[in-house]
Design a protein around this motif. Structure first.
Motif, mmCIF file in Angstrom:
data_model
loop_
_atom_site.group_PDB
_atom_site.id
_atom_site.type_symbol
_atom_site.label_atom_id
_atom_site.label_comp_id
_atom_site.label_asym_id
_atom_site.label_seq_id
_atom_site.Cartn_x
_atom_site.Cartn_y
_atom_site.Cartn_z
ATOM 1 N N THR A 107 16.718 -45.383 -4.423
ATOM 2 C CA THR A 107 15.945 -45.035 -3.348
ATOM 3 C C THR A 107 15.190 -43.722 -3.008
ATOM 4 O OG1 THR A 107 17.507 -46.685 -2.227
ATOM 5 C CG2 THR A 107 16.184 -45.539 -0.716
ATOM 6 N N VAL A 108 16.224 -42.849 -3.112
ATOM 7 C CA VAL A 108 15.440 -41.340 -3.042
ATOM 8 C C VAL A 108 14.152 -41.180 -3.974
ATOM 9 C CG1 VAL A 108 16.042 -38.920 -3.974
ATOM 10 C CG2 VAL A 108 17.517 -40.255 -2.186
ATOM 11 N N MET A 109 14.429 -41.728 -5.337
ATOM 12 C CA MET A 109 13.336 -41.651 -6.134
ATOM 13 C C MET A 109 12.006 -42.174 -5.830
ATOM 14 S SD MET A 109 15.414 -41.902 -9.833
ATOM 15 C CE MET A 109 14.204 -41.377 -10.857
ATOM 16 N N LYS A 110 12.243 -43.534 -4.949
ATOM 17 C CA LYS A 110 11.135 -44.218 -4.626
ATOM 18 C C LYS A 110 10.460 -43.577 -3.497
ATOM 19 C CE LYS A 110 12.012 -48.900 -6.600
ATOM 20 N NZ LYS A 110 11.318 -50.053 -6.572
ATOM 21 N N ILE A 111 11.352 -42.770 -2.579
ATOM 22 C CA ILE A 111 10.806 -42.400 -1.376
ATOM 23 C C ILE A 111 9.949 -41.169 -1.872
ATOM 24 C CG2 ILE A 111 11.543 -40.984 0.721
ATOM 25 C CD1 ILE A 111 13.846 -42.766 1.112
ATOM 26 N N SER A 112 10.506 -40.550 -2.823
ATOM 27 C CA SER A 112 9.711 -39.305 -3.384
ATOM 28 C C SER A 112 8.281 -39.698 -3.766
ATOM 29 C CB SER A 112 10.599 -38.363 -4.136
ATOM 30 O OG SER A 112 10.755 -38.881 -5.496
ATOM 31 N N ALA A 113 8.513 -40.793 -4.664
ATOM 32 C CA ALA A 113 7.190 -41.505 -5.115
ATOM 33 C C ALA A 113 6.061 -41.538 -4.115
ATOM 34 C CB ALA A 113 7.486 -42.553 -6.180
ATOM 35 N N ASN A 114 6.821 -42.563 -2.932
ATOM 36 C CA ASN A 114 5.483 -42.688 -1.865
ATOM 37 C C ASN A 114 5.069 -41.393 -1.158
ATOM 38 O OD1 ASN A 114 5.443 -45.589 -1.428
ATOM 39 N ND2 ASN A 114 7.742 -45.629 -1.564
ATOM 40 N N LEU A 115 6.051 -40.541 -0.986
ATOM 41 C CA LEU A 115 5.660 -39.355 -0.367
ATOM 42 C C LEU A 115 4.501 -38.358 -1.326
ATOM 43 C CD1 LEU A 115 8.891 -37.705 0.975
ATOM 44 C CD2 LEU A 115 7.153 -38.454 2.299
ATOM 45 N N GLU A 116 4.724 -38.675 -2.578
ATOM 46 C CA GLU A 116 3.630 -38.046 -3.460
ATOM 47 C C GLU A 116 2.276 -38.574 -3.374
ATOM 48 O OE1 GLU A 116 1.312 -37.257 -6.720
ATOM 49 O OE2 GLU A 116 2.344 -39.150 -6.495
ATOM 50 N N ARG A 117 2.410 -39.983 -3.311
ATOM 51 C CA ARG A 117 1.165 -40.606 -2.848
ATOM 52 C C ARG A 117 0.580 -40.458 -1.638
ATOM 53 N NH1 ARG A 117 -0.040 -45.039 -6.341
ATOM 54 N NH2 ARG A 117 -1.955 -44.698 -5.268
ATOM 55 N N VAL A 118 1.396 -40.319 -0.765
ATOM 56 C CA VAL A 118 0.807 -39.967 0.576
ATOM 57 C C VAL A 118 -0.058 -38.412 0.557
ATOM 58 C CG1 VAL A 118 1.260 -39.359 3.051
ATOM 59 C CG2 VAL A 118 2.360 -41.254 1.898
ATOM 60 N N GLY A 119 0.806 -37.645 -0.230
ATOM 61 C CA GLY A 119 0.328 -36.362 -0.414
ATOM 62 C C GLY A 119 -1.065 -36.249 -0.839
ATOM 63 N N ASP A 120 -1.231 -37.101 -2.101
ATOM 64 C CA ASP A 120 -2.450 -37.409 -2.700
ATOM 65 C C ASP A 120 -3.631 -37.862 -1.737
ATOM 66 O OD1 ASP A 120 -1.674 -36.555 -5.414
ATOM 67 O OD2 ASP A 120 -2.111 -38.510 -6.306
ATOM 68 N N TYR A 121 -3.397 -38.789 -0.927
ATOM 69 C CA TYR A 121 -4.475 -39.298 -0.040
ATOM 70 C C TYR A 121 -4.547 -38.261 0.788
ATOM 71 C CZ TYR A 121 -3.688 -44.106 -1.683
ATOM 72 O OH TYR A 121 -3.581 -45.469 -2.244
ATOM 73 N N ALA A 122 -3.779 -37.365 1.366
ATOM 74 C CA ALA A 122 -4.041 -36.227 2.062
ATOM 75 C C ALA A 122 -5.114 -35.073 1.420
ATOM 76 C CB ALA A 122 -2.863 -35.197 2.626
ATOM 77 N N LYS A 123 -5.022 -34.961 0.042
ATOM 78 C CA LYS A 123 -5.808 -34.237 -0.806
ATOM 79 C C LYS A 123 -7.104 -34.778 -0.709
ATOM 80 C CE LYS A 123 -5.405 -34.048 -5.025
ATOM 81 N NZ LYS A 123 -4.888 -33.948 -6.620
ATOM 82 N N ASN A 124 -7.187 -36.111 -1.194
ATOM 83 C CA ASN A 124 -8.212 -36.607 -1.180
ATOM 84 C C ASN A 124 -9.230 -36.588 -0.157
ATOM 85 O OD1 ASN A 124 -7.981 -37.646 -3.946
ATOM 86 N ND2 ASN A 124 -7.230 -39.648 -3.291
ATOM 87 N N MET A 125 -8.728 -36.690 1.221
ATOM 88 C CA MET A 125 -9.396 -36.576 2.339
ATOM 89 C C MET A 125 -9.870 -35.195 2.421
ATOM 90 S SD MET A 125 -7.086 -38.013 5.636
ATOM 91 C CE MET A 125 -7.503 -37.139 7.198
#
Lengths: 241, 241
Positions: free
Chosen positions: B91-109
């Protein structure tokens, strides 16, 4: 480490389990490849029934991902693999997550196809989208081959080809802007087409992740060089003029 | 199972390792929350320096994800956790993968903000985007709280709130179409703004995945009811007229 306490029987069980999971990945890959091609084709052929099949077919891909996760978790719990085997299992889970995302994008594409079929077609766009989808589908096929054969060179090649998909996307982005500016009646259709192009570009990113996982699996390191990035429309305003 | 052979010392080591990983997740979550707010703010305040900071800050988020993966792999290899503990680590690994993606979207923004600041602003849009970003940021905060407190009710609440973000996105999509049809000179800026809105909508999806992981972690089952879906523009052409 418990490695030394494991007999050959345990090791073989691990290998057999892993092979079963890899078979699931290959099955998933086949379904995802078909979904990419069929969603692009349904747009070009204006075939609503095919689009509908892609939309419904995504459930089978999702179910396979869940199965991969369950089998992998079971394998980790029962076999307690060594560091190298552990890396393989984690790689398999990442690859299946990437495949599931690509499948999702194909489903979204098929949804938008349903919407687009209710509008007048935009000349030339669906052929360009089909070519882009085909390029990604071949990348995916090669990325999975690279995984099975542990072929770093092929995986590197897949990474580099993502750049071509990005260029196709950038060209389409400019084209859609032009269509929209020429005639406001094109705007709604072009927005949807643009979404589809962007979805394919993102599929390419996920396929690239799979290729990078293969490189990591074989070499123990993720590629260091930043991939030639990507969606130029986000960083260079002149491409969007 | 090796559970019975583990002494209290081993169990405590596992808990300590897991706590260290959870601390990394919380650190990551804090950085991602800030990136969401700051990228939206840089657009509204037309602050190129702040946008640049968000773009550069994504590296730290990526590095934390890598660290979470390494620590989790190490924990799996060394501690050989039981089924329940294994679920926590995955679960922890999945959560961190999701957080990384959200961070990516913020960077794209933040990248697109750089582009948009070179164009005339579209009235009212950046305020609407900031409100949407704020809604997602609060969802993320609550999803991480739900994780730490193993609070299924709060996680369910986060899932439901994703629907509001989807509605905000659908409203913005219609608004941008109207702006583009009214004046073709708005088209380029609206395309970029639309991308940003879509990025935030996708952040919401990833935050929802985190909430669903919490539900899975506590109850052992992923929520069965399909979330009220999502981007209406993909399935209902009337929303796009």
């Amino acid at each position: 480490m418990s490695e030394s306490t494991k007999g050959p029987h345990i090791v073989r069980s691990y290998d057999r389990d892993l092979e079963a999971i890899q078979a699931l990945i290959m099955k998933m890959g086949g379904l995802v490849e078909a979904a990419i091609l069929e969603s692009a084709n349904s747009l070009e052929a204006r075939d609503e029934e095919q689009a509908e099949r892609v939309r419904k077919g995504d459930k089978a891909i999702d179910a396979l991902e869940e199965q991969v996760n369950e089998e992998a978790a079971r394998l980790l719990a029962l076999r307690q693999p060594s560091a190298g085997d552990l890396r393989t299992v984690l790689t398999v889970m990442k690859i299946s997550a990437n495949l599931e995302r690509v499948g999702d994008y194909a489903k979204n594409m098929a949804k938008r196809t349903g919407v687009l079929l209710q509008m007048a077609p935009i000349e030339g766009s669906s052929g360009a989208i089909r070519r882009m989808a085909k390029a990604v589908e071949i990348m995916l096929k090669d990325a999975l081959d690279a995984y099975i054969q542990r072929d770093v060179e092929l995986a590197q090649d897949v990474r580099l080809r993502d750049h071509e998909v990005d260029q196709m996307y950038n060209a389409l982005f400019r084209e859609f802007l032009t269509f929209m500016m020429e005639d406001p009646r094109n705007i709604t259709a072009c927005m949807h087409l643009h979404f589809i192009a962007k979805n394919i570009e993102r599929m390419g990113d996920h396929v690239t992740s799979i290729a990078e996982q293969v490189i990591y699996l074989v070499t123990g390191e993720l590629p260091e060089d930043e991939r030639p990035k990507a969606d130029r429309t986000a960083i260079d305003p002149t491409t969007a003029q």
